[in-house]
Motif scaffolding. Structure first.
Motif, PDB file in Angstrom:
ATOM      1  N   TRP A 120       0.817  -1.225   0.000  1.00  0.00           N
ATOM      2  CA  TRP A 120       0.000   0.000   0.000  1.00  0.00           C
ATOM      3  C   TRP A 120       0.850   1.273   0.000  1.00  0.00           C
ATOM      4  O   TRP A 120       0.625   2.198  -0.804  1.00  0.00           O
ATOM      5  CB  TRP A 120      -0.943  -0.025   1.207  1.00  0.00           C
ATOM      6  N   ALA A 121       1.856   1.329   0.888  1.00  0.00           N
ATOM      7  CA  ALA A 121       2.669   2.552   0.977  1.00  0.00           C
ATOM      8  C   ALA A 121       3.397   2.788  -0.343  1.00  0.00           C
ATOM      9  O   ALA A 121       3.465   3.926  -0.842  1.00  0.00           O
ATOM     10  CB  ALA A 121       3.672   2.433   2.125  1.00  0.00           C
ATOM     11  N   HIS A 122       3.898   1.714  -0.935  1.00  0.00           N
ATOM     12  CA  HIS A 122       4.595   1.845  -2.223  1.00  0.00           C
ATOM     13  C   HIS A 122       3.636   2.314  -3.317  1.00  0.00           C
ATOM     14  O   HIS A 122       4.005   3.127  -4.173  1.00  0.00           O
ATOM     15  CB  HIS A 122       5.223   0.492  -2.596  1.00  0.00           C
ATOM     16  N   SER A 123       2.408   1.815  -3.278  1.00  0.00           N
ATOM     17  CA  SER A 123       1.420   2.235  -4.278  1.00  0.00           C
ATOM     18  C   SER A 123       1.210   3.746  -4.214  1.00  0.00           C
ATOM     19  O   SER A 123       1.219   4.439  -5.237  1.00  0.00           O
ATOM     20  CB  SER A 123       0.076   1.522  -4.044  1.00  0.00           C
TER      21      SER A 123
ATOM     22  N   PRO B  80      -5.580  -6.212   5.457  1.00  0.00           N
ATOM     23  CA  PRO B  80      -6.342  -5.001   5.150  1.00  0.00           C
ATOM     24  C   PRO B  80      -5.890  -3.756   5.910  1.00  0.00           C
ATOM     25  O   PRO B  80      -6.461  -2.680   5.706  1.00  0.00           O
ATOM     26  CB  PRO B  80      -7.760  -5.392   5.588  1.00  0.00           C
ATOM     27  N   ASN B  81      -4.899  -3.887   6.799  1.00  0.00           N
ATOM     28  CA  ASN B  81      -4.546  -2.739   7.657  1.00  0.00           C
ATOM     29  C   ASN B  81      -3.080  -2.369   7.502  1.00  0.00           C
ATOM     30  O   ASN B  81      -2.239  -2.794   8.298  1.00  0.00           O
ATOM     31  CB  ASN B  81      -4.857  -3.083   9.118  1.00  0.00           C
TER      32      ASN B  81
ATOM     33  N   GLU C 297      -1.211   6.799   5.183  1.00  0.00           N
ATOM     34  CA  GLU C 297      -0.725   7.842   4.269  1.00  0.00           C
ATOM     35  C   GLU C 297      -1.780   8.915   4.002  1.00  0.00           C
ATOM     36  O   GLU C 297      -1.902   9.404   2.876  1.00  0.00           O
ATOM     37  CB  GLU C 297      -0.276   7.238   2.926  1.00  0.00           C
ATOM     38  N   LEU C 298      -2.548   9.301   5.043  1.00  0.00           N
ATOM     39  CA  LEU C 298      -3.616  10.290   4.810  1.00  0.00           C
ATOM     40  C   LEU C 298      -3.053  11.615   4.315  1.00  0.00           C
ATOM     41  O   LEU C 298      -3.638  12.259   3.426  1.00  0.00           O
ATOM     42  CB  LEU C 298      -4.426  10.506   6.092  1.00  0.00           C
ATOM     43  N   ASN C 299      -1.900  12.024   4.869  1.00  0.00           N
ATOM     44  CA  ASN C 299      -1.322  13.304   4.425  1.00  0.00           C
ATOM     45  C   ASN C 299      -1.022  13.292   2.939  1.00  0.00           C
ATOM     46  O   ASN C 299      -1.292  14.256   2.218  1.00  0.00           O
ATOM     47  CB  ASN C 299      -0.029  13.608   5.183  1.00  0.00           C
ATOM     48  N   ARG C 300      -0.432  12.181   2.502  1.00  0.00           N
ATOM     49  CA  ARG C 300      -0.079  12.077   1.084  1.00  0.00           C
ATOM     50  C   ARG C 300      -1.338  12.112   0.214  1.00  0.00           C
ATOM     51  O   ARG C 300      -1.384  12.738  -0.839  1.00  0.00           O
ATOM     52  CB  ARG C 300       0.694  10.768   0.858  1.00  0.00           C
ATOM     53  N   ILE C 301      -2.401  11.434   0.691  1.00  0.00           N
ATOM     54  CA  ILE C 301      -3.631  11.357  -0.117  1.00  0.00           C
ATOM     55  C   ILE C 301      -4.219  12.753  -0.336  1.00  0.00           C
ATOM     56  O   ILE C 301      -4.541  13.129  -1.466  1.00  0.00           O
ATOM     57  CB  ILE C 301      -4.670  10.411   0.538  1.00  0.00           C
ATOM     58  N   PHE C 302      -4.326  13.559   0.750  1.00  0.00           N
ATOM     59  CA  PHE C 302      -4.967  14.872   0.502  1.00  0.00           C
ATOM     60  C   PHE C 302      -4.004  15.859  -0.128  1.00  0.00           C
ATOM     61  O   PHE C 302      -4.377  16.634  -0.997  1.00  0.00           O
ATOM     62  CB  PHE C 302      -5.668  15.420   1.754  1.00  0.00           C
TER      63      PHE C 302
ATOM     64  N   LEU D  14      -1.468  15.416  -2.181  1.00  0.00           N
ATOM     65  CA  LEU D  14      -1.243  15.173  -3.614  1.00  0.00           C
ATOM     66  C   LEU D  14      -2.564  14.945  -4.370  1.00  0.00           C
ATOM     67  O   LEU D  14      -2.554  14.599  -5.548  1.00  0.00           O
ATOM     68  CB  LEU D  14      -0.323  13.975  -3.818  1.00  0.00           C
ATOM     69  N   GLN D  15      -3.689  15.106  -3.670  1.00  0.00           N
ATOM     70  CA  GLN D  15      -5.014  14.961  -4.282  1.00  0.00           C
ATOM     71  C   GLN D  15      -5.140  13.622  -5.016  1.00  0.00           C
ATOM     72  O   GLN D  15      -5.575  13.556  -6.164  1.00  0.00           O
ATOM     73  CB  GLN D  15      -5.310  16.131  -5.224  1.00  0.00           C
ATOM     74  N   LEU D  16      -4.728  12.558  -4.303  1.00  0.00           N
ATOM     75  CA  LEU D  16      -4.822  11.219  -4.881  1.00  0.00           C
ATOM     76  C   LEU D  16      -6.274  10.739  -4.807  1.00  0.00           C
ATOM     77  O   LEU D  16      -7.012  11.120  -3.899  1.00  0.00           O
ATOM     78  CB  LEU D  16      -3.907  10.251  -4.118  1.00  0.00           C
ATOM     79  N   ARG D  17      -6.635   9.907  -5.739  1.00  0.00           N
ATOM     80  CA  ARG D  17      -7.973   9.314  -5.716  1.00  0.00           C
ATOM     81  C   ARG D  17      -7.826   7.849  -5.321  1.00  0.00           C
ATOM     82  O   ARG D  17      -7.033   7.122  -5.914  1.00  0.00           O
ATOM     83  CB  ARG D  17      -8.647   9.420  -7.078  1.00  0.00           C
ATOM     84  N   VAL D  18      -8.587   7.416  -4.326  1.00  0.00           N
ATOM     85  CA  VAL D  18      -8.568   6.014  -3.878  1.00  0.00           C
ATOM     86  C   VAL D  18      -9.933   5.423  -4.222  1.00  0.00           C
ATOM     87  O   VAL D  18     -10.959   5.856  -3.694  1.00  0.00           O
ATOM     88  CB  VAL D  18      -8.312   5.913  -2.356  1.00  0.00           C
TER      89      VAL D  18
END
Ligand SMILES: NC(=O)c1ccc[n+]([C@@H]2O[C@H](COP(=O)([O-])OP(=O)(O)OC[C@H]3O[C@@H](n4cnc5c(N)ncnc54)[C@H](OP(=O)(O)O)[C@@H]3O)[C@@H](O)[C@H]2O)c1
Length: 323
Positions: free
Chosen positions: A227-230, A249-250, A255-260, A262-266
């Motif tokens: 997940w982190a590598h993705s 699954p956990n 990586e919540l900081n990275r998601i918002f 860099l505006q990543l879509r999950v």
């Protein structure tokens, strides 16, 4: 009839919950059809079921298997769509809150016969063998929806597929390359990296390796281990599509900081619709793409087949056949 079924569940040692033996022939409700199974294929779902994930004790014994290709009582050669939705539900059946997969509520396909709603039958093209057709309804359909419905990828874009050897992953590589995506893969094994290149991948990397540039989308089925590598591998605004979490699954860091920042879509993705299964079959016919089959065994050897899947000693799909 002969069947491979979960007689019980065993979270730590799933193969001890499997029996291969006689089960009663199924009744055929109104609006449903009986399919004589010629070939079926294994999915990680079968191991989850034996572990008791999504399979409560009151539904046991349960015949395993989501995928089937076979012949109806009136002689039609069909592929079975494994998503059983409520007859009154309208729209994308994967979003029906009452939907289930074969072998969750209704008996599955590791048997001489399976019964399904008539609307779940899709014609099998002559160009595909029974074994090839039996690989499509779960792993290949999931890959089709991830790539073409959920990812937002366009031809020429770069997609990273994690865990190159898996059933879904080999489908992602074959379909993505045929669609004109630049496909990169990771795998823990050099032989699987090499095979992915033969299937059309542009480059193959060791699991967790730093990529030469960031990608437009990542196809994730491995889960915690990758997940982190993705997320690290995505360009700003990129998309990760996730349909499985084999390694857990956990993830240790979500990586919540990275998601918002860099505006990543999950994007979550599950199976596919009957229309998508028909489109997948047409795509395979048009492009000459064929499922990657690791091995073919008779149904009687279902335990050996599941042991191989559990060991991760697989490249592509394991198929079980009946005469
Ligand atoms: N949502 C849905 O509708 C749907 C549909 C189908 C499948 N799934 C899920 O998707 C997942 C994959 O299914 P599958 O049938 O493709 O399973 P599979 O054939 O068993 O795939 C397993 C692959 O995952 C990789 N892997 C496993 N553990 C790993 C680890 N610790 N670190 C790195 N890589 C690891 C391996 O890749 P390498 O050996 O190449 O490294 C392996 O080849 C399962 O969890 C399944 O339940 C979901």
């Amino acid at each position: 009839m002969l069947a491979a079924y979960a007689a019980r569940t065993a979270s730590d040692d799933p193969l001890t919950a499997l029996e291969v033996g006689e089960r009663p022939e199924p009744e055929v409700p109104d609006g449903w059809a009986r399919v004589r199974v010629r070939a079926t294929s294994l999915n990680h779902h079968d191991l989850w079921s034996l572990r008791g994930v999504g399979l409560p004790a009151e539904l046991l014994p349960m015949i395993l298997g989501c995928d089937a290709a076979g012949v109806t009582d009136d002689g039609q050669e069909v592929v079975v769509h494994a998503v059983i939705s409520d007859p009154d539900f309208r729209g994308d059946e994967t979003t029906d809150p009452k939907r289930s997969l074969l072998s969750e509520r209704y008996q599955g396909t590791f048997a001489d016969e399976v019964v399904v709603p008539r609307r779940n039958l899709v014609p099998k093209p002559a160009a595909l063998s029974w074994e090839e057709a039996a690989c499509l309804p779960t792993a290949w359909l999931t890959a089709y929806r991830m790539l073409f419905t959920q990812s937002g990828l366009r031809p020429g874009d770069t997609v990273l597929v994690q865990g190159a050897g898996g059933g879904v992953a080999t489908a992602l590589v074959s379909l993505g390359a045929a669609a004109g995506f630049r496909v990169w893969v990771t795998s823990r094994h050099e032989d699987k990296q090499a095979r992915a290149l033969e299937l059309g991948a542009d480059r193959a990397f060791a699991s967790g390796a730093r990529l030469p540039e960031r990608v437009d989308a990542v196809m994730e089925t491995v889960g915690a281990a990758t997940w982190a590598h993705s997320l690290r591998s995505l360009r700003p605004g990129g998309t990760v599509v996730i349909s499985g979490a084999t390694s857990g699954p956990n993830p240790s860091a979500t990586e919540l900081n990275r998601i918002f920042f860099l505006q990543l879509r999950v994007i979550g993705s599950t199976m596919g619709t009957r229309d998508e299964l028909e489109a997948l079959i047409r795509f395979c016919e048009l492009k000459g793409v064929r499922p990657v089959i690791d091995s073919v065994l008779p149904l009687e050897q279902a335990k050996d087949a599941l042991a191989k899947l559990e060991a991760g000693d697989v490249l592509g799909k394991i198929v079980l056949t009946r005469q």
